[in-house]
Design an enzyme around this catalytic site. Structure first.
Site, PDB file in Angstrom:
ATOM      1  CB  THR A   1     -16.684  -0.340  -8.815  1.00 53.02           C
ATOM      2  OG1 THR A   1     -17.876   0.400  -8.549  1.00 53.02           O
ATOM      3  CG2 THR A   1     -15.982   0.321  -9.996  1.00 53.02           C
ATOM      4  CG  ASP A   2     -22.087  -0.747  -8.409  1.00 53.73           C
ATOM      5  OD1 ASP A   2     -21.193   0.113  -8.263  1.00 53.73           O
ATOM      6  OD2 ASP A   2     -23.131  -0.761  -7.714  1.00 53.73           O
ATOM      7  CD  GLU A   3     -19.168   4.558  -8.798  1.00 60.01           C
ATOM      8  OE1 GLU A   3     -18.681   5.414  -9.543  1.00 60.01           O
ATOM      9  OE2 GLU A   3     -19.321   4.711  -7.581  1.00 60.01           O
TER      10      GLU A   3
ATOM     11  CB  VAL B   1     -28.303  15.634   0.753  1.00 58.73           C
ATOM     12  CG1 VAL B   1     -29.033  14.766  -0.265  1.00 58.73           C
ATOM     13  CG2 VAL B   1     -28.252  14.932   2.110  1.00 58.73           C
ATOM     14  CE1 TYR B   2     -21.977  16.241  -2.400  1.00 56.20           C
ATOM     15  CE2 TYR B   2     -21.607  14.389  -3.882  1.00 56.20           C
ATOM     16  CZ  TYR B   2     -21.144  15.266  -2.924  1.00 56.20           C
ATOM     17  OH  TYR B   2     -19.836  15.175  -2.505  1.00 56.20           O
TER      18      TYR B   2
ATOM     19  CG  ASP C   1      -2.062   0.961   1.133  1.00 49.23           C
ATOM     20  OD1 ASP C   1      -3.223   0.504   1.195  1.00 49.23           O
ATOM     21  OD2 ASP C   1      -1.821   2.184   0.966  1.00 49.23           O
TER      22      ASP C   1
ATOM     23  CE1 TYR D   1     -12.973   4.225  -8.251  1.00 50.88           C
ATOM     24  CE2 TYR D   1     -15.342   4.270  -8.625  1.00 50.88           C
ATOM     25  CZ  TYR D   1     -14.219   3.649  -8.105  1.00 50.88           C
ATOM     26  OH  TYR D   1     -14.348   2.443  -7.461  1.00 50.88           O
TER      27      TYR D   1
ATOM     28  CG  ASN E   1     -22.346   2.657  -3.316  1.00 51.68           C
ATOM     29  OD1 ASN E   1     -22.598   2.373  -4.481  1.00 51.68           O
ATOM     30  ND2 ASN E   1     -22.009   3.861  -2.925  1.00 51.68           N
ATOM     31  CG  ASN E   2     -18.139  -2.666  -0.118  1.00 47.30           C
ATOM     32  OD1 ASN E   2     -17.310  -3.478   0.260  1.00 47.30           O
ATOM     33  ND2 ASN E   2     -18.823  -2.851  -1.239  1.00 47.30           N
TER      34      ASN E   2
ATOM     35  CG  LEU F   1     -24.038   9.481   1.835  1.00 45.57           C
ATOM     36  CD1 LEU F   1     -24.230  10.994   1.801  1.00 45.57           C
ATOM     37  CD2 LEU F   1     -25.156   8.778   1.072  1.00 45.57           C
TER      38      LEU F   1
ATOM     39  CB  ILE G   1       0.123  -0.939  -7.489  1.00 46.56           C
ATOM     40  CG1 ILE G   1      -0.911   0.154  -7.806  1.00 46.56           C
ATOM     41  CG2 ILE G   1      -0.166  -1.631  -6.164  1.00 46.56           C
ATOM     42  CD1 ILE G   1      -2.281  -0.397  -8.174  1.00 46.56           C
TER      43      ILE G   1
ATOM     44  CE  LYS H   1     -11.888  -0.186  -9.587  1.00 44.73           C
ATOM     45  NZ  LYS H   1     -10.786  -0.764  -8.747  1.00 44.73           N
TER      46      LYS H   1
ATOM     47  N   GLY I   1     -22.343  14.992 -13.501  1.00 39.01           N
ATOM     48  CA  GLY I   1     -22.500  13.663 -14.124  1.00 39.01           C
ATOM     49  C   GLY I   1     -23.019  12.602 -13.173  1.00 39.01           C
TER      50      GLY I   1
HETATM   51  P1  NAD Z   1      -9.914   3.278  -0.240  1.00 42.22           P
HETATM   52  O1  NAD Z   1      -9.747   4.566  -0.946  1.00 42.22           O
HETATM   53  O2  NAD Z   1     -10.460   3.266   1.141  1.00 42.22           O
HETATM   54  O3  NAD Z   1      -8.503   2.522  -0.163  1.00 42.22           O
HETATM   55  C1  NAD Z   1      -7.607   2.495  -1.244  1.00 42.22           C
HETATM   56  C2  NAD Z   1      -6.246   2.039  -0.722  1.00 42.22           C
HETATM   57  O4  NAD Z   1      -5.349   1.944  -1.845  1.00 42.22           O
HETATM   58  C3  NAD Z   1      -5.601   3.007   0.283  1.00 42.22           C
HETATM   59  O5  NAD Z   1      -5.067   2.297   1.355  1.00 42.22           O
HETATM   60  C4  NAD Z   1      -4.498   3.677  -0.527  1.00 42.22           C
HETATM   61  O6  NAD Z   1      -3.376   4.084   0.268  1.00 42.22           O
HETATM   62  C5  NAD Z   1      -4.129   2.572  -1.504  1.00 42.22           C
HETATM   63  N1  NAD Z   1      -3.517   3.102  -2.743  1.00 42.22           N
HETATM   64  C6  NAD Z   1      -3.958   4.128  -3.510  1.00 42.22           C
HETATM   65  N2  NAD Z   1      -3.122   4.318  -4.550  1.00 42.22           N
HETATM   66  C7  NAD Z   1      -2.147   3.378  -4.444  1.00 42.22           C
HETATM   67  C8  NAD Z   1      -1.009   3.055  -5.229  1.00 42.22           C
HETATM   68  N3  NAD Z   1      -0.698   3.757  -6.334  1.00 42.22           N
HETATM   69  N4  NAD Z   1      -0.242   2.015  -4.837  1.00 42.22           N
HETATM   70  C9  NAD Z   1      -0.527   1.308  -3.716  1.00 42.22           C
HETATM   71  N5  NAD Z   1      -1.579   1.580  -2.926  1.00 42.22           N
HETATM   72  C10 NAD Z   1      -2.379   2.601  -3.293  1.00 42.22           C
HETATM   73  O7  NAD Z   1     -10.771   2.375  -1.223  1.00 42.22           O
HETATM   74  P2  NAD Z   1     -11.855   1.244  -0.884  1.00 42.22           P
HETATM   75  O8  NAD Z   1     -13.170   1.880  -0.727  1.00 42.22           O
HETATM   76  O9  NAD Z   1     -11.308   0.348   0.141  1.00 42.22           O
HETATM   77  O10 NAD Z   1     -11.878   0.468  -2.287  1.00 42.22           O
HETATM   78  C11 NAD Z   1     -11.010  -0.630  -2.526  1.00 42.22           C
HETATM   79  C12 NAD Z   1     -11.268  -1.153  -3.930  1.00 42.22           C
HETATM   80  O11 NAD Z   1     -12.627  -1.571  -4.029  1.00 42.22           O
HETATM   81  C13 NAD Z   1     -11.060  -0.119  -5.016  1.00 42.22           C
HETATM   82  O12 NAD Z   1     -10.442  -0.756  -6.110  1.00 42.22           O
HETATM   83  C14 NAD Z   1     -12.464   0.333  -5.381  1.00 42.22           C
HETATM   84  O13 NAD Z   1     -12.528   0.733  -6.724  1.00 42.22           O
HETATM   85  C15 NAD Z   1     -13.260  -0.936  -5.138  1.00 42.22           C
HETATM   86  N6  NAD Z   1     -14.671  -0.765  -4.754  1.00 42.22           N
HETATM   87  C16 NAD Z   1     -15.026   0.044  -3.713  1.00 42.22           C
HETATM   88  C17 NAD Z   1     -16.361   0.129  -3.321  1.00 42.22           C
HETATM   89  C18 NAD Z   1     -16.794   0.973  -2.169  1.00 42.22           C
HETATM   90  O14 NAD Z   1     -18.005   1.105  -1.939  1.00 42.22           O
HETATM   91  N7  NAD Z   1     -15.902   1.552  -1.397  1.00 42.22           N
HETATM   92  C19 NAD Z   1     -17.329  -0.612  -4.013  1.00 42.22           C
HETATM   93  C20 NAD Z   1     -16.936  -1.421  -5.094  1.00 42.22           C
HETATM   94  C21 NAD Z   1     -15.599  -1.498  -5.431  1.00 42.22           C
HETATM   95  O1  TDX Z   2     -21.361  14.562   0.726  1.00 38.41           O
HETATM   96  C1  TDX Z   2     -21.939  13.747  -0.024  1.00 38.41           C
HETATM   97  N1  TDX Z   2     -23.263  13.924  -0.319  1.00 38.41           N
HETATM   98  C2  TDX Z   2     -23.961  13.119  -1.168  1.00 38.41           C
HETATM   99  O2  TDX Z   2     -25.158  13.332  -1.413  1.00 38.41           O
HETATM  100  C3  TDX Z   2     -21.265  12.606  -0.610  1.00 38.41           C
HETATM  101  C4  TDX Z   2     -19.817  12.353  -0.312  1.00 38.41           C
HETATM  102  C5  TDX Z   2     -21.992  11.789  -1.447  1.00 38.41           C
HETATM  103  N2  TDX Z   2     -23.291  12.034  -1.747  1.00 38.41           N
HETATM  104  C6  TDX Z   2     -24.014  11.119  -2.656  1.00 38.41           C
HETATM  105  C7  TDX Z   2     -23.315  10.797  -3.953  1.00 38.41           C
HETATM  106  C8  TDX Z   2     -23.763   9.372  -4.223  1.00 38.41           C
HETATM  107  O3  TDX Z   2     -25.000   9.383  -4.898  1.00 38.41           O
HETATM  108  O4  TDX Z   2     -24.119   9.881  -1.957  1.00 38.41           O
HETATM  109  C9  TDX Z   2     -23.958   8.769  -2.841  1.00 38.41           C
HETATM  110  C10 TDX Z   2     -22.785   7.940  -2.377  1.00 38.41           C
HETATM  111  O5  TDX Z   2     -21.610   8.706  -2.601  1.00 38.41           O
HETATM  112  P1  TDX Z   2     -20.158   8.139  -2.257  1.00 38.41           P
HETATM  113  O6  TDX Z   2     -20.132   7.696  -0.853  1.00 38.41           O
HETATM  114  O7  TDX Z   2     -19.152   9.152  -2.727  1.00 38.41           O
HETATM  115  O8  TDX Z   2     -20.106   6.809  -3.145  1.00 38.41           O
HETATM  116  P2  TDX Z   2     -20.310   6.552  -4.735  1.00 38.41           P
HETATM  117  O9  TDX Z   2     -20.029   7.767  -5.513  1.00 38.41           O
HETATM  118  O10 TDX Z   2     -21.641   5.895  -4.897  1.00 38.41           O
HETATM  119  O11 TDX Z   2     -19.109   5.494  -5.001  1.00 38.41           O
HETATM  120  C11 TDX Z   2     -18.836   4.440  -4.064  1.00 38.41           C
HETATM  121  O12 TDX Z   2     -19.381   3.211  -4.488  1.00 38.41           O
HETATM  122  C12 TDX Z   2     -18.797   2.562  -5.575  1.00 38.41           C
HETATM  123  C13 TDX Z   2     -17.330   4.276  -3.835  1.00 38.41           C
HETATM  124  O13 TDX Z   2     -16.779   5.510  -3.411  1.00 38.41           O
HETATM  125  C14 TDX Z   2     -16.650   3.772  -5.070  1.00 38.41           C
HETATM  126  O14 TDX Z   2     -15.246   3.568  -4.817  1.00 38.41           O
HETATM  127  C15 TDX Z   2     -17.281   2.458  -5.452  1.00 38.41           C
HETATM  128  O15 TDX Z   2     -16.740   1.982  -6.654  1.00 38.41           O
END
Ligand code: NAD
Ligand code: TDX
Length: 339
Positions: free
Chosen positions: A125-127, A209-210, A33, A153, A182-183, A193, A60, A157, A278
């Site tokens: 991701t589903d995105e 809230v957007y 990392d 983003y 979304n996790n 969020l 990476i 991906k 977008g």
């Molecule tokens: P996060 O942003 O919390 O963590 C990302 C990690 O990657 C961090 O520890 C960061 O230091 C590390 N990182 C970033 N750039 C790097 C690099 N160049 N080399 C090495 N390490 C690096 O992200 P997350 O929410 O844990 O997401 C993890 C994965 O899951 C991502 O690939 C994301 O696209 C995918 N994903 C996330 C969600 C979600 O809801 N969070 C949902 C579906 C998929």
């Molecule tokens: O302040 C906010 N207000 C708001 O209304 C933020 C940060 C978000 N939002 C909205 C935007 C989205 O519709 O809430 C929803 C969720 O936003 P995020 O938490 O930024 O997630 P999202 O954009 O859906 O993307 C997440 O899910 C898929 C992860 O960040 C991604 O890494 C993953 O791939």
């Protein structure tokens, strides 16, 4: 078994490390990392000095650094979580998303090829499927839904996913891809969020809230995602994509109201702000394939998961207080002041 996990100091990667250590105490886990703003070594404090765990701070996308680690550690399986993961940041500064998410993936696959890795798993991701209209509740993303991205983003991906499929077809690399919704859960960085709302509400700060808050996301407890990846790396078929989601669609405004209710905070804290550019309307996963092929089903109901998550933030204030008093403050001001 040596498993190399990238991005393990982030949200989902760290939860995956905890899951794997508990379930497979004999495995060696190697975490790589870069510790960007989103990576926290404190998250891994409980495992850092333990046998069977190693940590490397490395990028990476840095080919030499990655080859050196693979040469030394000889991983059997690689699971790539490392990514720039926040949509809003990608709208402000797309370039680092291309470097980490696409070039980084390519470097990891080259290393996997060179050092004989048996399975490369890409956490996607589903995105990558774009979005669905709000008025078509009958539509879901399946693995054959065309890639159709909206943000820098999600485009990065999707680019990575296409490279992963190319490495399978062209070089015969043993790959799998998971595309999760979304996790939410412990160690979620407070720019997203759910943790942002919890942290702001605890400080009686406005809850942004957007737009109108009617966008829909399909929320899955992080542990369920980790279990899905565990199944895929052990039993998934080479070259296959698996969608992961728990049929738990919710509007953003309803999530924010629910958090207010749990914390006993007034809804008057909610502030509707300028929409994300977008902004995807609705995500909804059809998880039939992973259920039928690997027997995966989500185990945590949203009511329970959100309660556990809120409790975690209440009981682990030190973790997020460290974050929000650092660089995060500049980020927050830039994104939300006068929005
Ligand atoms: P996060 O942003 O919390 O963590 C990302 C990690 O990657 C961090 O520890 C960061 O230091 C590390 N990182 C970033 N750039 C790097 C690099 N160049 N080399 C090495 N390490 C690096 O992200 P997350 O929410 O844990 O997401 C993890 C994965 O899951 C991502 O690939 C994301 O696209 C995918 N994903 C996330 C969600 C979600 O809801 N969070 C949902 C579906 C998929
Ligand atoms: O302040 C906010 N207000 C708001 O209304 C933020 C940060 C978000 N939002 C909205 C935007 C989205 O519709 O809430 C929803 C969720 O936003 P995020 O938490 O930024 O997630 P999202 O954009 O859906 O993307 C997440 O899910 C898929 C992860 O960040 C991604 O890494 C993953 O791939």
């Amino acid at each position: 078994m040596n498993i190399l996990i990238t991005g393990g100091a982030g949200f989902i990667g760290s939860n995956f490390i905890f899951h794997m250590r508990k379930k497979y105490p004999d495995y060696n886990l190697i975490c790589v990392d870069l510790l960007t703003y989103a990576g926290n070594l404190s998250t891994l404090a409980s495992v850092l000095d333990k046998p069977g765990f190693k940590f490397y701070k490395a990028d990476i996308a840095d080919r030499q650094a990655v080859y050196d680690i693979f040469e030394k550690e000889k991983p059997d399986i690689v699971v790539n979580f490392a990514a720039e993961s926040h949509v809003d940041r990608s709208i402000e500064e797309p370039e680092v998303f291309l470097r980490t998410n696409i070039i980084g993936t390519e470097v990891l696959m080259d290393a996997s090829k060179k050092y004989g890795v048996k399975r490369y798993h890409q956490v996607s991701t589903d995105e990558v499927y774009g979005d669905l209209p709000l008025d078509r509740k009958d539509l879901f993303f399946t693995e054959s839904t065309p890639l159709h991205t909206s943000s820098p983003y999600s485009s990065s991906k999707a680019g990575a996913d296409l490279m992963v499929q190319a490495y399978h077809r062209t070089y015969g690399l043993n790959v799998t891809i998971s595309r999760c919704s979304n996790n939410y859960g412990p160690y979620h960085f407070p720019e997203k969020l759910i943790p942002l709302t919890i942290v702001n509400a605890l400080h009686d700060k406005p809850l942004p809230v957007y737009g109108e808050g009617i966008n829909v996301r399909d929320w899955l407890y992080v542990e369920d995602h980790c279990k899905a990846i565990d199944l895929i790396i052990h039993k998934g078929e080479a070259g296959e994509v698996y969608n992961v989601g728990g049929h738990n669609e919710m509007r953003n405004i309803d999530i924010v109201k629910l958090i207010c209710k749990h914390l006993g905070k007034p809804e008057s804290l909610i502030q509707f702000v300028t929409d994300r550019k977008g902004h995807d309307m609705r995500y909804a996963i059809d998880p039939t394939k992973i259920h039928n092929a690997l027997g995966w089903l989500p185990e945590t109901k949203f009511e329970d998961g959100i309660k556990k998550t809120i409790d975690w933030y209440l009981n682990n204030k030190q973790w997020w207080e460290e974050i929000i008093k650092g660089e995060y403050r500049n980020y927050y001001d830039k994104m939300y002041t006068n929005r």
